[in-house]
Design an enzyme around this catalytic site. Structure first.
Site, PDB file in Angstrom:
ATOM      1  N   HIS A  45      -2.568 -11.991 -18.213  1.00  0.00           N
ATOM      2  CA  HIS A  45      -3.002 -13.335 -18.595  1.00  0.00           C
ATOM      3  C   HIS A  45      -3.298 -13.473 -20.087  1.00  0.00           C
ATOM      4  O   HIS A  45      -3.555 -14.586 -20.563  1.00  0.00           O
ATOM      5  CB  HIS A  45      -4.204 -13.770 -17.759  1.00  0.00           C
ATOM      6  CG  HIS A  45      -3.864 -13.981 -16.309  1.00  0.00           C
ATOM      7  ND1 HIS A  45      -2.986 -14.939 -15.894  1.00  0.00           N
ATOM      8  CD2 HIS A  45      -4.261 -13.323 -15.198  1.00  0.00           C
ATOM      9  CE1 HIS A  45      -2.859 -14.881 -14.575  1.00  0.00           C
ATOM     10  NE2 HIS A  45      -3.628 -13.899 -14.125  1.00  0.00           N
ATOM     11  N   ARG A  70      -3.997  -3.788 -18.839  1.00  0.00           N
ATOM     12  CA  ARG A  70      -3.681  -4.434 -17.573  1.00  0.00           C
ATOM     13  C   ARG A  70      -2.246  -4.917 -17.686  1.00  0.00           C
ATOM     14  O   ARG A  70      -1.941  -5.778 -18.522  1.00  0.00           O
ATOM     15  CB  ARG A  70      -4.582  -5.611 -17.250  1.00  0.00           C
ATOM     16  CG  ARG A  70      -4.010  -6.169 -15.922  1.00  0.00           C
ATOM     17  CD  ARG A  70      -4.534  -7.342 -15.291  1.00  0.00           C
ATOM     18  NE  ARG A  70      -4.836  -8.507 -16.020  1.00  0.00           N
ATOM     19  CZ  ARG A  70      -5.557  -9.488 -15.474  1.00  0.00           C
ATOM     20  NH1 ARG A  70      -5.997  -9.389 -14.231  1.00  0.00           N
ATOM     21  NH2 ARG A  70      -5.827 -10.571 -16.189  1.00  0.00           N
ATOM     22  N   GLU A 146      -7.266  -8.344  -5.160  1.00  0.00           N
ATOM     23  CA  GLU A 146      -7.444  -9.784  -5.436  1.00  0.00           C
ATOM     24  C   GLU A 146      -6.597 -10.639  -4.508  1.00  0.00           C
ATOM     25  O   GLU A 146      -6.328 -11.793  -4.808  1.00  0.00           O
ATOM     26  CB  GLU A 146      -7.171 -10.103  -6.914  1.00  0.00           C
ATOM     27  CG  GLU A 146      -5.896  -9.553  -7.485  1.00  0.00           C
ATOM     28  CD  GLU A 146      -5.730  -9.843  -8.985  1.00  0.00           C
ATOM     29  OE1 GLU A 146      -6.545 -10.568  -9.572  1.00  0.00           O
ATOM     30  OE2 GLU A 146      -4.758  -9.349  -9.562  1.00  0.00           O
ATOM     31  N   ASP A 172      -8.846 -14.542  -8.578  1.00  0.00           N
ATOM     32  CA  ASP A 172      -7.785 -14.581  -7.572  1.00  0.00           C
ATOM     33  C   ASP A 172      -8.329 -14.324  -6.170  1.00  0.00           C
ATOM     34  O   ASP A 172      -7.892 -14.960  -5.208  1.00  0.00           O
ATOM     35  CB  ASP A 172      -6.696 -13.554  -7.909  1.00  0.00           C
ATOM     36  CG  ASP A 172      -5.704 -14.110  -8.908  1.00  0.00           C
ATOM     37  OD1 ASP A 172      -5.153 -15.193  -8.655  1.00  0.00           O
ATOM     38  OD2 ASP A 172      -5.489 -13.468  -9.957  1.00  0.00           O
TER      39      ASP A 172
END
Ligand code: 3PY
Ligand code: MG
Length: 252
Positions: A45, A70, A146, A172
């Site tokens: 993200h 990540r 998630e 999430d």
């Protein structure tokens, strides 16, 4: 080089992890010097491409923080590439089954344990010349829980050989469980899910991690039993510090 996060976990010392969404080596360097145990470059993200991730990992390796990434998804090519670029651990989003966890860990491990291809580039510069001998032991692997399926398959995921632990993506997870994304959801289903993750991680002796929206929230998560917490990302901190400064300047 030893991965100090693994030592901290064995010694039951909480790990405070910074989180970078801004594509800048300079801001990575600043964050890396603030006292975090680890700092994660967010390729899912965050607004970050590989060239920026490389400069950010270079900047982080000049600080005391252990550099993590990540990744955007469970793609072996990207996972191997960020490890070659010097990430000392990978966090993989949306792990929903033991098979997905196995595939993720395999991408982080050289044969015979996994399928990582050899070309450690910055791994050698950050980890040292003995990196090839120790990378399989030192690279941290965290699977994000998630999804509803990931929560249901938690025990099987935690049984994955070589998986160091799990990291809850609370936005999430609450979106899938309760219909709205919230990092600090108090919905009963979400509270139960979080408690389940803590309890199972302690039972399996695996690291329990979670994304939080503030230092105070992170302290509560540590008190609850989490080992690895992220007290918001760079964007949230920058925005919050600006709002506080403006409010003080205006006298409100
Ligand atoms: C989530 O909350 O879903 C995350 O992935 C945290 O960044
Ligand atoms: Mg998420």
């Amino acid at each position: 080089r030893k991965n100090r996060l693994k030592t901290a976990f064995r010694e039951n010392t909480p790990i405070i992890n910074g989180w970078l969404a801004i594509p800048s080596g300079y801001s990575a360097e600043i964050i890396g010097h603030q006292g975090y145990d680890a700092v994660t470059v967010d390729l899912q993200h965050g607004m970050i491409d590989f060239a920026s991730a490389l400069t950010m990992l270079q900047a982080l390796s000049a600080t005391p923080a252990v550099p993590l990434v990540r990744v955007a998804d469970n793609n072996p090519a990207q996972i191997m590439r960020v490890l070659d670029a010097g990430a000392y651990g990978a966090i993989c989003p949306m792990i929903s089954s033991a098979e997905q966890a196995r595939r993720f860990v395999a991408a982080c491990r050289y044969p015979p344990l996994g399928v990582r291809s050899f070309g450690p580039a910055r791994g050698l510069l950050y980890g040292g010349s003995d990196y090839p001998q120790h990378a399989n032991d030192e690279i941290l692997t965290l699977a994000m829980i998630e999804t509803r399926e990931g929560l249901a398959n938690l025990d099987a995921i935690l049984d994955t050989d070589g998986l160091d632990g799990v990291f809850i993506g609370p936005n999430d997870l609450s979106l899938t469980l309760t219909g709205s994304a919230s990092a600090e959801s108090r919905h009963p289903e979400m509270l139960a899910a979080v408690n389940k993750v803590i309890e199972r991680c302690h039972k399996h002796q695996k690291m329990a991690g979670i994304f939080c929206t503030s230092g105070a929230a992170a302290a509560e998560r540590i008190a609850q039993g989490f080992h690895f917490v992220t007290p918001a990302n760079d964007v949230m901190q920058l925005g919050r510090a600006s709002r506080e400064a403006i409010a003080l300047a205006r006298g409100n």
